[in-house]
Write a protein that holds these residues in place. Structure first.
Motif, PDB file in Angstrom:
ATOM      1  N   THR A  60       0.915  -0.758  -0.116  1.00  0.00           N
ATOM      2  CA  THR A  60       0.066  -0.100  -0.195  1.00  0.00           C
ATOM      3  C   THR A  60       1.061   1.273  -0.129  1.00  0.00           C
ATOM      4  O   THR A  60       0.362   2.049  -0.872  1.00  0.00           O
ATOM      5  N   LYS A  61       2.008   1.513   0.797  1.00  0.00           N
ATOM      6  CA  LYS A  61       3.344   2.397   0.672  1.00  0.00           C
ATOM      7  C   LYS A  61       4.792   1.952   1.018  1.00  0.00           C
ATOM      8  O   LYS A  61       4.470   0.677   1.739  1.00  0.00           O
ATOM      9  N   HIS A  72       4.444  -0.490   3.940  1.00  0.00           N
ATOM     10  CA  HIS A  72       3.082  -0.707   4.401  1.00  0.00           C
ATOM     11  C   HIS A  72       1.913  -1.785   2.783  1.00  0.00           C
ATOM     12  O   HIS A  72       2.447  -1.720   2.284  1.00  0.00           O
ATOM     13  N   MET A  73       1.461  -3.118   3.749  1.00  0.00           N
ATOM     14  CA  MET A  73       0.757  -3.605   2.395  1.00  0.00           C
ATOM     15  C   MET A  73      -0.011  -4.283   3.385  1.00  0.00           C
ATOM     16  O   MET A  73      -0.153  -4.370   4.572  1.00  0.00           O
ATOM     17  N   THR A  74      -1.377  -4.562   2.557  1.00  0.00           N
ATOM     18  CA  THR A  74      -2.504  -5.285   3.236  1.00  0.00           C
ATOM     19  C   THR A  74      -1.976  -6.751   3.068  1.00  0.00           C
ATOM     20  O   THR A  74      -2.113  -7.726   1.309  1.00  0.00           O
ATOM     21  N   LYS A 105      -6.292  -5.906  12.436  1.00  0.00           N
ATOM     22  CA  LYS A 105      -6.761  -4.441  12.094  1.00  0.00           C
ATOM     23  C   LYS A 105      -6.104  -4.746  10.355  1.00  0.00           C
ATOM     24  O   LYS A 105      -6.569  -4.167   9.395  1.00  0.00           O
ATOM     25  N   ASP A 108      -3.438  -4.697   7.675  1.00  0.00           N
ATOM     26  CA  ASP A 108      -3.224  -4.011   7.131  1.00  0.00           C
ATOM     27  C   ASP A 108      -1.539  -4.109   8.195  1.00  0.00           C
ATOM     28  O   ASP A 108      -2.240  -4.251   9.451  1.00  0.00           O
ATOM     29  N   TRP A 109      -0.598  -4.563   7.448  1.00  0.00           N
ATOM     30  CA  TRP A 109       0.760  -4.774   8.484  1.00  0.00           C
ATOM     31  C   TRP A 109       2.114  -3.551   7.725  1.00  0.00           C
ATOM     32  O   TRP A 109       1.898  -3.283   6.446  1.00  0.00           O
ATOM     33  N   ALA A 110       3.408  -3.926   8.603  1.00  0.00           N
ATOM     34  CA  ALA A 110       3.753  -2.872   8.657  1.00  0.00           C
ATOM     35  C   ALA A 110       5.476  -3.705   8.487  1.00  0.00           C
ATOM     36  O   ALA A 110       5.347  -3.960   9.790  1.00  0.00           O
ATOM     37  N   THR A 147       1.082  -5.692  14.338  1.00  0.00           N
ATOM     38  CA  THR A 147       1.008  -6.139  12.950  1.00  0.00           C
ATOM     39  C   THR A 147       2.370  -5.518  12.462  1.00  0.00           C
ATOM     40  O   THR A 147       2.689  -5.899  11.060  1.00  0.00           O
ATOM     41  N   ASN A 148       3.642  -5.452  13.141  1.00  0.00           N
ATOM     42  CA  ASN A 148       5.012  -4.510  12.427  1.00  0.00           C
ATOM     43  C   ASN A 148       5.555  -6.075  12.615  1.00  0.00           C
ATOM     44  O   ASN A 148       5.802  -6.751  13.954  1.00  0.00           O
TER      45      ASN A 148
END
Length: 172
Positions: A60-61, A72-74, A105, A108-110, A147-148
């Motif tokens: 995602t970013k 950052h990703m789904t 969440k 969504d993970w980073a 989720t990091n």
């Protein structure tokens, strides 16, 4: 003007300059002390090298910032395992894969990367990953269960593997 008057005037001027310099230094020190400190963390303070993660999903970013970049990703699939120990008797566990749970969440993970400078030395650019690119990230879970995660490598859909500049001292 007498010699004595000139000397006294020069001394006053020097004292005035010294007072201004001292006040400026004290003010700068006070401002610096009041700023929040951005202490750099150790790998083991935030991540658990014994909890490996492999996540696949769409980017995602890509945050290209210091001290660490972030992907950052789904996530659509998460695989986890306990890292094998070291030595001749070490047995690598199988991956346990699943879809992300609702308490994560959504999906969504980073993933923390190395510094932008370190990533560039590994062949990365700001455009190495774009929103929508499907990637698989291999790394270590956060100790707090969030989720990091810390990324060790990133594999793109076409099979290109990029070293993520992990701050982990050694791969388990």
């Amino acid at each position: 003007m007498s010699h004595q008057a000139h000397v006294n005037g020069t001394r006053r001027a020097i004292r005035g300059v010294m007072k201004i310099g001292a006040l400026t230094s004290l003010t700068a020190a006070a401002v610096t002390a009041s700023l929040p400190l951005a202490a750099h963390h150790s790998f083991s303070a935030e991540f658990d090298a014994s909890k490996e993660i492999r996540a696949t999903g769409a980017v995602t970013k890509l945050d290209w910032q210091n001290p660490h970049g972030w992907i950052h990703m789904t996530v659509t699939e998460i695989c986890e395992r306990t890292a094998a120990g070291r030595g001749p008797d070490a047995v690598e566990q199988e991956w346990a894969c699943r879809s992300p749970a609702g308490d994560e969440k959504g999906a969504d993970w980073a993933f923390e990367l190395g510094s932008p400078n370190g990533l560039m030395r590994q062949g990365w650019t700001r455009n190495s990953l774009k929103a929508g690119d499907v990637v698989t990230v291999l790394g270590s879970r956060a100790r707090d269960g969030s989720t990091n995660s810390n990324a060790r490598s990133v594999t793109t859909a076409d099979g290109k593997r990029l070293f993520a500049g992990s701050s982990q001292a050694a791969t388990p």
